[in-house]
Design a protein around this motif. Structure first.
Motif, PDB file in Angstrom:
ATOM      1  N   UNK A 288       1.060  -1.286  -0.021  1.00 16.47           N
ATOM      2  CA  UNK A 288       0.078   0.048   0.085  1.00 16.47           C
ATOM      3  C   UNK A 288       0.871   1.264  -0.031  1.00 16.47           C
ATOM      4  N   UNK A 289       0.470   2.410  -0.742  1.00 13.88           N
ATOM      5  CA  UNK A 289       0.948   3.486  -0.874  1.00 13.88           C
ATOM      6  C   UNK A 289       2.195   3.488  -1.527  1.00 13.88           C
ATOM      7  N   UNK A 290       2.583   2.564  -2.314  1.00 18.65           N
ATOM      8  CA  UNK A 290       3.769   2.141  -3.218  1.00 18.65           C
ATOM      9  C   UNK A 290       2.884   2.158  -4.695  1.00 18.65           C
ATOM     10  N   UNK A 291       3.877   3.041  -5.570  1.00 18.48           N
ATOM     11  CA  UNK A 291       3.500   3.273  -6.994  1.00 18.48           C
ATOM     12  C   UNK A 291       3.602   1.977  -7.719  1.00 18.48           C
ATOM     13  N   UNK A 292       2.491   1.336  -8.287  1.00 19.65           N
ATOM     14  CA  UNK A 292       2.483   0.051  -9.281  1.00 19.65           C
ATOM     15  C   UNK A 292       2.955   0.403 -10.567  1.00 19.65           C
ATOM     16  N   UNK A 293       3.814  -0.292 -11.131  1.00 21.72           N
ATOM     17  CA  UNK A 293       4.301  -0.215 -12.356  1.00 21.72           C
ATOM     18  C   UNK A 293       4.389  -1.290 -13.284  1.00 21.72           C
ATOM     19  N   UNK A 294       4.106  -1.506 -14.495  1.00 21.63           N
ATOM     20  CA  UNK A 294       4.157  -2.685 -15.394  1.00 21.63           C
ATOM     21  C   UNK A 294       4.892  -2.340 -16.961  1.00 21.63           C
ATOM     22  N   UNK A 295       5.892  -2.936 -17.146  1.00 24.17           N
ATOM     23  CA  UNK A 295       6.353  -2.783 -18.646  1.00 24.17           C
ATOM     24  C   UNK A 295       6.003  -3.941 -19.378  1.00 24.17           C
ATOM     25  N   UNK A 296       5.310  -3.615 -20.390  1.00 24.78           N
ATOM     26  CA  UNK A 296       4.834  -4.858 -21.439  1.00 24.78           C
ATOM     27  C   UNK A 296       5.724  -4.783 -22.586  1.00 24.78           C
ATOM     28  N   UNK A 297       6.396  -5.722 -23.133  1.00 26.19           N
ATOM     29  CA  UNK A 297       7.353  -6.145 -23.959  1.00 26.19           C
ATOM     30  C   UNK A 297       6.523  -6.978 -25.162  1.00 26.19           C
ATOM     31  N   UNK A 298       6.471  -6.734 -26.281  1.00 30.92           N
ATOM     32  CA  UNK A 298       5.831  -7.428 -27.443  1.00 30.92           C
ATOM     33  C   UNK A 298       6.293  -7.141 -28.610  1.00 30.92           C
TER      34      UNK A 298
ATOM     35  N   UNK B 127      -6.995   1.183 -12.111  1.00 29.34           N
ATOM     36  CA  UNK B 127      -6.520   0.666 -10.918  1.00 29.34           C
ATOM     37  C   UNK B 127      -5.275   1.354 -10.264  1.00 29.34           C
ATOM     38  N   UNK B 128      -4.730   2.259 -10.945  1.00 34.84           N
ATOM     39  CA  UNK B 128      -3.523   3.186 -10.648  1.00 34.84           C
ATOM     40  C   UNK B 128      -2.223   2.391 -11.257  1.00 34.84           C
ATOM     41  N   UNK B 129      -2.446   1.485 -12.047  1.00 33.58           N
ATOM     42  CA  UNK B 129      -1.255   0.884 -12.453  1.00 33.58           C
ATOM     43  C   UNK B 129      -0.500   1.700 -13.498  1.00 33.58           C
ATOM     44  N   UNK B 130       0.710   2.138 -13.598  1.00 32.53           N
ATOM     45  CA  UNK B 130       1.230   2.834 -14.748  1.00 32.53           C
ATOM     46  C   UNK B 130       1.782   1.905 -15.684  1.00 32.53           C
ATOM     47  N   UNK B 131       1.487   1.920 -16.871  1.00 27.64           N
ATOM     48  CA  UNK B 131       1.817   0.960 -17.780  1.00 27.64           C
ATOM     49  C   UNK B 131       3.126   1.603 -18.978  1.00 27.64           C
ATOM     50  N   UNK B 132       4.133   0.919 -18.935  1.00 29.66           N
ATOM     51  CA  UNK B 132       5.106   1.353 -20.187  1.00 29.66           C
ATOM     52  C   UNK B 132       4.924   0.189 -21.173  1.00 29.66           C
ATOM     53  N   UNK B 133       4.792   0.475 -22.543  1.00 27.54           N
ATOM     54  CA  UNK B 133       4.758  -0.294 -23.505  1.00 27.54           C
ATOM     55  C   UNK B 133       5.766  -0.543 -24.687  1.00 27.54           C
ATOM     56  N   UNK B 134       6.365  -1.485 -24.779  1.00 28.79           N
ATOM     57  CA  UNK B 134       7.695  -1.515 -25.702  1.00 28.79           C
ATOM     58  C   UNK B 134       7.197  -2.586 -26.834  1.00 28.79           C
ATOM     59  N   UNK B 135       7.295  -1.732 -28.202  1.00 27.71           N
ATOM     60  CA  UNK B 135       7.107  -2.590 -29.463  1.00 27.71           C
ATOM     61  C   UNK B 135       8.413  -3.084 -29.912  1.00 27.71           C
ATOM     62  N   UNK B 136       8.519  -3.936 -30.560  1.00 22.96           N
ATOM     63  CA  UNK B 136       9.743  -4.590 -31.079  1.00 22.96           C
ATOM     64  C   UNK B 136       9.281  -4.658 -32.697  1.00 22.96           C
ATOM     65  N   UNK B 137       9.619  -4.068 -33.705  1.00 24.11           N
ATOM     66  CA  UNK B 137       9.511  -4.246 -35.170  1.00 24.11           C
ATOM     67  C   UNK B 137       8.264  -4.247 -35.428  1.00 24.11           C
ATOM     68  N   UNK B 138       7.494  -3.278 -34.967  1.00 23.66           N
ATOM     69  CA  UNK B 138       6.028  -3.139 -35.262  1.00 23.66           C
ATOM     70  C   UNK B 138       5.894  -2.302 -36.114  1.00 23.66           C
ATOM     71  N   UNK B 139       5.212  -2.456 -37.215  1.00 27.18           N
ATOM     72  CA  UNK B 139       4.704  -1.582 -38.447  1.00 27.18           C
ATOM     73  C   UNK B 139       3.354  -0.588 -37.924  1.00 27.18           C
TER      74      UNK B 139
END
Length: 317
Positions: free
Chosen positions: A174-184, A205-217
Motif C-alpha cells: 500500500x502507498x507504493x507506486x504500481x508499475x508494469x512494463x509490457x514487451x511485445x 486501478x492506478x497501474x502505470x503501464x510502459x509499452x515496448x514494441x519491437x519491429x512493429x509497423x
C-alpha cells in the motif's frame, strides 16, 4: 629420373609435415600430398579464426550512475513478456538480458523495489510474484529460468494476470507506486477485442503501464496499452538488440513518476455567507404593552409575536 623426382617430393613434404615421409613411403604420393595440403589449409583457417575477435551480440554500453531521482524510490514492478512463437528462442534470450540490465541498477536488496514477472502466448503464466524474491540475485536467477512457451499472442490474458498480481496477498504494498512494463513484437491475435479494455482497467486501478514494441509497423494497439501521455510511455525499436538502449530512459522515467507529487486540485472559492434571516418565532427586543412602548419611545416590530396584549418593542434612546 624417378629417384631424383621422389627425392624432391620428399624434401618438399618434410617441410610441410614430418608425416609426409611415412605416407609417401607407402605409395600413392599424389593422394597423400592432397591430404596434407587440405590439412594445412584447415590449420591456416583455424588459426585465422582464432586471431579474429568475435563480434559481441550486445554493444558494450557505458552505464551512467543511477539517477538521483531513483534514490529511495519505492516501486512495485511487474514485467509482462511476449513468449509467442514469433519471438524465437534467440530473441527471448535477448529479452532476458534486457531484464538483467534493467534490474542491475534497481534497489532490490534493500527492499525499495519488488519485482514480478508474467509471460503470455496462447495463455499467460505467472513466473513469480512480487513477494517471492527479496534479493537481486534471486530475481535474476528466476529470470534465467523463465521458459519460452511459444504459441499465439494473447496480450489480454497477460494484462489480466498482471493486474491481479498487484494485490496485498501477492506482495503488493500500500502507498507504493504500481508499475508494469509490457514487451511485445506483435498485435494480439487471441482475445484481441479484450486487450485494450484490459489495459484500461489496469490503468484505472492506478497501474502505470510502459509499452515496448519491437519491429512493429502498426502501433495502434500499443498506444492504447500505454499510460498517458503516449509519447512518454510507449517505446518502439526495430530489433531486439536495440532493447538495451531503452534501459536508462525507462528507468529514469519510472523514478520521476514515482517521486512526482500530484498537482493540487484548484480550490473552489468559499461561498459568501448568506445573511441570516431573523428568527420570527420570538421578539429579539422586549415585549411590552402599547403604553409602556410609548413611554420608552419604542419602535414597534409587528412581524414578531408577543403575548396577547403586548407588542415587540425596541426602546429608543
Amino acid at each position: 629420373m624417378k629417384r631424383s623426382l621422389i627425392s624432391v617430393v620428399l624434401l618438399g613434404i618434410c617441410i610441410v609435415c614430418s608425416e609426409g615421409l611415412f605416407y609417401i613411403q607407402k605409395g600413392n604420393c599424389n593422394e597423400r600430398i592432397r591430404t596434407l595440403q587440405a590439412r594445412k589449409n584447415k590449420l591456416t583457417s583455424d588459426l585465422n579464426s582464432c586471431q579474429t575477435k568475435p563480434k559481441p551480440i550486445w554493444p558494450i554500453p557505458v552505464y551512467p550512475p543511477s539517477p538521483q531521482e531513483c534514490v529511495g524510490a519505492k516501486i512495485d514492478l511487474v514485467f509482462v513478456l511476449d513468449a509467442s512463437s514469433s519471438i524465437t528462442t534467440p530473441n527471448f534470450e535477448l529479452m532476458r538480458k534486457f531484464l538483467h540490465d534493467f534490474l542491475s541498477i534497481a534497489s532490490i536488496d534493500n527492499g525499495d523495489v519488488r519485482v514480478g514477472l508474467v509471460i503470455f502466448s496462447t495463455q499467460s503464466h505467472i513466473q513469480f510474484n512480487l513477494k517471492d524474491y527479496n534479493s537481486k540475485s534471486g530475481v535474476l536467477n528466476a529470470i534465467d529460468n523463465v521458459p519460452y512457451k511459444k504459441g499465439r499472442t494473447n496480450t489480454a490474458s497477460g494484462l489480466l494476470k498482471m493486474r491481479k498480481m498487484f494485490r496485498v496477498k501477492f506482495g503488493d504494498r500500500r502507498r507504493v507506486k504500481n508499475m508494469a512494463i509490457v514487451i511485445t513484437d506483435g498485435v494480439s491475435n487471441v482475445n484481441a477485442k479484450k486487450t485494450i479494455p484490459m489495459a484500461r482497467r489496469a490503468r484505472a486501478r492506478g497501474i502505470h503501464i510502459y509499452a515496448i514494441g519491437i519491429g512493429l509497423s502498426k502501433t495502434k494497439e500499443l498506444n492504447k496499452i500505454a499510460s498517458r501521455p503516449v509519447k512518454k510511455n510507449r517505446f518502439t525499436v526495430q530489433d531486439f538488440t536495440e532493447l538495451r538502449t531503452l534501459r536508462d530512459k525507462i528507468f529514469r522515467s519510472i523514478c520521476i513518476n514515482v517521486n512526482k507529487r500530484p498537482k493540487p486540485r484548484p480550490q473552489k472559492p468559499k461561498p459568501k455567507p448568506k445573511p441570516q434571516k431573523p428568527d420570527k418565532s420570538k421578539c429579539p427586543h422586549r415585549c411590552a404593552s402599547p403604553a409602556q412602548c410609548e413611554e420608552l419611545n419604542g419602535k414597534v416590530f409587528v412581524e414578531y409575536p408577543c403575548p396577547k396584549g403586548q407588542m415587540c418593542c425596541k426602546p429608543m434612546p
